[in-house]
Design a protein around this motif. Structure first.
Motif, mmCIF file in Angstrom:
data_model
loop_
_atom_site.group_PDB
_atom_site.id
_atom_site.type_symbol
_atom_site.label_atom_id
_atom_site.label_comp_id
_atom_site.label_asym_id
_atom_site.label_seq_id
_atom_site.Cartn_x
_atom_site.Cartn_y
_atom_site.Cartn_z
ATOM 1 N N GLU A 1 -29.713 -115.462 13.020
ATOM 2 C CA GLU A 1 -30.993 -114.889 13.423
ATOM 3 C C GLU A 1 -31.343 -113.652 12.605
ATOM 4 O O GLU A 1 -32.507 -113.378 12.346
ATOM 5 N N GLU A 2 -30.322 -112.891 12.215
ATOM 6 C CA GLU A 2 -30.534 -111.659 11.456
ATOM 7 C C GLU A 2 -30.522 -111.891 9.946
ATOM 8 O O GLU A 2 -30.718 -110.957 9.176
ATOM 9 N N MET B 1 -26.046 -114.999 16.109
ATOM 10 C CA MET B 1 -26.664 -113.696 15.852
ATOM 11 C C MET B 1 -26.815 -113.447 14.350
ATOM 12 O O MET B 1 -27.853 -112.957 13.904
ATOM 13 N N ILE C 1 -27.880 -112.770 8.133
ATOM 14 C CA ILE C 1 -26.633 -112.222 7.587
ATOM 15 C C ILE C 1 -25.692 -113.366 7.262
ATOM 16 O O ILE C 1 -25.436 -114.234 8.100
#
Length: 189
Positions: free
Chosen positions: A168-169, A165, A171
């Motif tokens: 994907e973001e 995640m 971060i």
């Protein structure tokens, strides 16, 4: 569940139990999508996610999937409303799916009303009860459900999912940071 959907041999009632955050309500929604996906002629274990039914279920606006929080809608009046809805065939989809989150919070009167419907369910209704306390649900209700006890998610699986995640973001997070969050999650995602 996959086998039941593939073989078209689904039950009329399911109970998903486990700690907070292990996916009980999510599985109930996925079951609803599998039962009603319009890209297939019957139930499927691999709903498309793009047809009108799948999109409406994901967005929580399907006319044939009713999700109630039994912690707040727990009384006999709310259950009578659900019983009234159950009297009518689905408006578009193959099945009406009634998802009761925190089903253990139903009042005794509401539980008895639900039991009456579970004893003689219409062929087009599927119930999905989600609960953190299956021991508080009437045994007569549980006996009419296929019961799936969901276990905690491993720390490694949580870390891997969080890393995916974060990537994907866009971060940036260290492995130690991921481990700390995964530990704090205590088996929930």
């Amino acid at each position: 569940l996959v086998n039941a959907l593939q073989q078209g041999r689904t039950a009329h009632a399911y109970c998903f139990s486990g700690i907070r955050g292990v996916g009980k309500t999510t599985i109930a929604r996925l079951l609803a999508k599998g039962l009603n996906c319009r890209s297939f002629e019957g139930p499927t274990a691999t709903p498309c996610g793009t047809c009108e039914s799948c999109v409406e279920i994901m967005e929580g606006r399907s006319l044939d999937v009713f999700e109630r929080d039994a912690a707040s809608d727990r009384g006999i009046h709310e259950m009578k409303e659900l019983l009234e809805i159950a009297r009518y065939a689905p408006s578009r989809d193959r099945y009406k799916v009634m998802i009761l989150d925190e089903a253990h919070m139903l009042t005794p009167e509401a539980s008895n009303a639900l039991l009456k419907l579970l004893e003689e369910p219409p062929a087009y209704i599927v119930f999905a009860l989600a609960t953190t306390a299956p021991n508080k649900i009437l045994p007569t209700i549980l006996s009419r459900c296929q019961h799936y006890q969901l276990s905690r998610i491993s720390q490694r699986e949580i870390q891997d999912h969080l890393a995916k995640m974060a990537a994907e973001e866009g971060i940036a997070i260290s492995a130690d940071g991921l481990a700390l969050v995964a530990t704090a999650a205590d088996g929930s995602l």
